[in-house]
Scaffold this motif. Structure first.
Motif, PDB file in Angstrom:
ATOM      1  N   ALA A 163       0.640  -1.376  -0.037  1.00  8.51           N
ATOM      2  CA  ALA A 163      -0.135  -0.086  -0.015  1.00  8.51           C
ATOM      3  C   ALA A 163       0.804   1.395  -0.071  1.00  8.51           C
ATOM      4  N   GLY A 164       2.268   1.233   0.184  1.00  3.85           N
ATOM      5  CA  GLY A 164       3.020   2.276   0.150  1.00  3.85           C
ATOM      6  C   GLY A 164       3.215   3.052   1.385  1.00  3.85           C
ATOM      7  N   SER A 165       2.661   2.516   2.620  1.00  4.30           N
ATOM      8  CA  SER A 165       2.831   3.115   3.721  1.00  4.30           C
ATOM      9  C   SER A 165       4.623   2.927   4.248  1.00  4.30           C
ATOM     10  N   LEU A 166       4.961   1.854   3.834  1.00  2.00           N
ATOM     11  CA  LEU A 166       6.371   1.599   3.964  1.00  2.00           C
ATOM     12  C   LEU A 166       7.120   2.216   2.719  1.00  2.00           C
ATOM     13  N   GLU A 167       7.725   3.348   2.768  1.00  2.00           N
ATOM     14  CA  GLU A 167       8.328   3.806   1.426  1.00  2.00           C
ATOM     15  C   GLU A 167       9.500   3.050   0.829  1.00  2.00           C
ATOM     16  N   GLU A 168       9.439   2.941  -0.489  1.00  2.00           N
ATOM     17  CA  GLU A 168      10.498   2.386  -1.386  1.00  2.00           C
ATOM     18  C   GLU A 168      11.855   3.129  -1.167  1.00  2.00           C
ATOM     19  N   GLY A 169      12.932   2.530  -0.958  1.00  2.00           N
ATOM     20  CA  GLY A 169      14.330   3.032  -0.845  1.00  2.00           C
ATOM     21  C   GLY A 169      14.576   3.242   0.639  1.00  2.00           C
ATOM     22  N   THR A 170      13.644   3.292   1.517  1.00  2.00           N
ATOM     23  CA  THR A 170      13.715   3.736   2.703  1.00  2.00           C
ATOM     24  C   THR A 170      14.514   2.390   3.378  1.00  2.00           C
TER      25      THR A 170
ATOM     26  N   MET B  58      12.756 -11.354   6.478  1.00  2.00           N
ATOM     27  CA  MET B  58      13.634 -12.474   5.559  1.00  2.00           C
ATOM     28  C   MET B  58      12.500 -13.321   4.630  1.00  2.00           C
ATOM     29  N   ASP B  59      11.084 -13.538   5.180  1.00  2.00           N
ATOM     30  CA  ASP B  59      10.436 -13.835   4.450  1.00  2.00           C
ATOM     31  C   ASP B  59       9.881 -12.941   3.082  1.00  2.00           C
ATOM     32  N   LEU B  60       9.955 -11.753   3.331  1.00  2.00           N
ATOM     33  CA  LEU B  60       9.431 -10.690   2.306  1.00  2.00           C
ATOM     34  C   LEU B  60      10.732 -10.624   1.430  1.00  2.00           C
ATOM     35  N   ALA B  61      11.987 -10.659   1.827  1.00  4.81           N
ATOM     36  CA  ALA B  61      13.080 -10.594   1.125  1.00  4.81           C
ATOM     37  C   ALA B  61      12.990 -11.836   0.296  1.00  4.81           C
ATOM     38  N   ARG B  62      12.596 -12.838   0.467  1.00  4.72           N
ATOM     39  CA  ARG B  62      12.355 -13.975  -0.593  1.00  4.72           C
ATOM     40  C   ARG B  62      11.286 -13.767  -1.705  1.00  4.72           C
ATOM     41  N   GLU B  63      10.273 -12.904  -1.113  1.00  2.80           N
ATOM     42  CA  GLU B  63       9.253 -12.441  -2.000  1.00  2.80           C
ATOM     43  C   GLU B  63       9.852 -11.283  -2.979  1.00  2.80           C
ATOM     44  N   GLY B  64      11.075 -10.844  -2.622  1.00  6.39           N
ATOM     45  CA  GLY B  64      11.394  -9.461  -3.463  1.00  6.39           C
ATOM     46  C   GLY B  64      10.897  -8.255  -3.189  1.00  6.39           C
ATOM     47  N   LEU B  65      10.136  -8.289  -1.760  1.00  6.80           N
ATOM     48  CA  LEU B  65       9.579  -6.863  -1.375  1.00  6.80           C
ATOM     49  C   LEU B  65      10.440  -5.904  -0.699  1.00  6.80           C
ATOM     50  N   VAL B  66      11.542  -6.543   0.104  1.00  9.95           N
ATOM     51  CA  VAL B  66      12.700  -5.965   0.617  1.00  9.95           C
ATOM     52  C   VAL B  66      13.907  -6.590   0.344  1.00  9.95           C
ATOM     53  N   GLU B  67      14.962  -5.763   0.575  1.00  4.80           N
ATOM     54  CA  GLU B  67      16.420  -6.359   0.572  1.00  4.80           C
ATOM     55  C   GLU B  67      17.286  -6.060   1.832  1.00  4.80           C
ATOM     56  N   THR B  68      18.014  -7.150   2.285  1.00  3.84           N
ATOM     57  CA  THR B  68      18.759  -6.923   3.451  1.00  3.84           C
ATOM     58  C   THR B  68      19.775  -5.999   3.113  1.00  3.84           C
ATOM     59  N   VAL B  69      20.204  -5.295   4.293  1.00  3.31           N
ATOM     60  CA  VAL B  69      21.307  -4.449   4.222  1.00  3.31           C
ATOM     61  C   VAL B  69      22.107  -4.715   5.425  1.00  3.31           C
ATOM     62  N   LYS B  70      23.353  -5.346   5.381  1.00  2.00           N
ATOM     63  CA  LYS B  70      24.166  -5.987   6.334  1.00  2.00           C
ATOM     64  C   LYS B  70      24.352  -4.970   7.498  1.00  2.00           C
ATOM     65  N   ASN B  71      23.896  -5.324   8.948  1.00  2.00           N
ATOM     66  CA  ASN B  71      24.094  -4.702  10.030  1.00  2.00           C
ATOM     67  C   ASN B  71      23.275  -3.403  10.066  1.00  2.00           C
ATOM     68  N   LYS B  72      22.447  -3.118   9.220  1.00  5.12           N
ATOM     69  CA  LYS B  72      21.638  -2.022   9.250  1.00  5.12           C
ATOM     70  C   LYS B  72      20.179  -2.271   9.285  1.00  5.12           C
ATOM     71  N   GLY B  73      19.482  -3.056   8.296  1.00  8.57           N
ATOM     72  CA  GLY B  73      18.099  -3.318   8.393  1.00  8.57           C
ATOM     73  C   GLY B  73      17.799  -3.879   7.188  1.00  8.57           C
ATOM     74  N   PHE B  74      16.398  -3.565   6.540  1.00  8.25           N
ATOM     75  CA  PHE B  74      15.974  -3.814   5.351  1.00  8.25           C
ATOM     76  C   PHE B  74      15.575  -2.415   4.606  1.00  8.25           C
ATOM     77  N   ARG B  75      15.683  -2.624   3.357  1.00  3.64           N
ATOM     78  CA  ARG B  75      15.108  -1.577   2.739  1.00  3.64           C
ATOM     79  C   ARG B  75      14.276  -2.179   1.321  1.00  3.64           C
ATOM     80  N   VAL B  76      13.208  -1.224   1.613  1.00  7.32           N
ATOM     81  CA  VAL B  76      11.994  -1.636   0.596  1.00  7.32           C
ATOM     82  C   VAL B  76      12.432  -1.661  -0.855  1.00  7.32           C
ATOM     83  N   THR B  77      12.096  -2.555  -1.604  1.00  9.95           N
ATOM     84  CA  THR B  77      12.737  -2.536  -3.127  1.00  9.95           C
ATOM     85  C   THR B  77      11.701  -1.771  -3.804  1.00  9.95           C
ATOM     86  N   GLY B  78      12.381  -1.032  -4.742  1.00 11.21           N
ATOM     87  CA  GLY B  78      11.371  -0.308  -5.589  1.00 11.21           C
ATOM     88  C   GLY B  78      10.592  -0.953  -6.743  1.00 11.21           C
TER      89      GLY B  78
END
Length: 228
Positions: free
Chosen positions: A32-39, A62-82
């Protein structure tokens, strides 16, 4: 940039495991875009927003990363993919090639005993839309379409359609919910079942095309009319 507490996330419901509930809520917020891409979002910050520890958030991400919705950023968190307009076009094109024709071919394949459950799933979509619960709306919508397509008898098709549905971004979904228009769209699920029960293959296929048009029209951008 990194997000902090005060995030626009829906309350968690008790009906699933904590990991599943967090996953559904995060998925809904991304779609729905509440969590913003690139953030960049940290698990502790998201956990604070949900009122849970960081562990189920990390598991969900990690589940959402497998779906391609986010990517992991080592030691920082997760970034929403565009997702670009071109990618949305491609996903919608595939879904239009696959789902409407299959819906038309479901005529005569669904036993009468299966329709009460399908209508129950359809009503769960309508109820979630009326309540403005986007996580429940998307989960119920996914369950309904997977159950419907399952009657065609092709497991690979169900898996493909479900994966594409989870990838689709519906940036206008929250505005539809806030303007009380989402429930109207949700009623299309009952209409689709009525057409299938009536044996109207052409009508069912046409409605499915219109329904999918929302994914690339109003739901995808928030300011366009649905495409047919």
């Amino acid at each position: 940039m990194t997000a902090n507490p005060g995030l626009p996330l829906a309350p968690l419901g008790p009906q699933r495991s904590l990991r599943e509930t967090v996953t559904e809520s995060l998925r809904a917020a991304i779609i729905a875009g509440s969590l913003e891409e690139g953030t960049l979002y940290s698990a502790p910050a998201l956990g604070t927003a949900f009122g849970v520890s960081a562990t189920p958030v990390r598991e969900a991400m990690m589940d959402l990363a497998r779906e391609g919705l986010v990517e992991t950023v080592k030691n920082k968190g997760f970034r929403v993919t565009g997702m670009s307009d071109a990618e949305l076009d491609e996903i919608t094109e595939i879904r239009l090639l696959v789902e409407p024709p299959i819906v038309g071919r479901l005529i005569g394949r669904i036993p009468e005993t299966a329709f009460p459950r399908l209508h129950t799933l359809a009503e769960a979509i309508v109820s979630a839309a009326r309540e403005g619960n986007l996580a429940e709306y998307l989960a119920a919508d996914r369950a309904f379409h997977a159950e419907l397509l399952r009657h065609y008898g092709n497991g690979q098709l169900v898996e493909l359609a479900t994966q594409l549905r989870m990838k689709t971004r519906m940036y206008g979904l929250r505005s539809l919910s806030e303007s009380n228009k989402l429930a109207d769209s949700a009623q299309e699920h009952h209409e689709l079942l009525d057409l299938i029960e009536a044996g109207d293959a052409g009508g069912a296929e046409a409605l499915m095309r219109r329904h999918l048009g929302h994914a690339r029209g109003l739901w995808a951008t928030g300011d366009q009319e649905p495409q047919t």
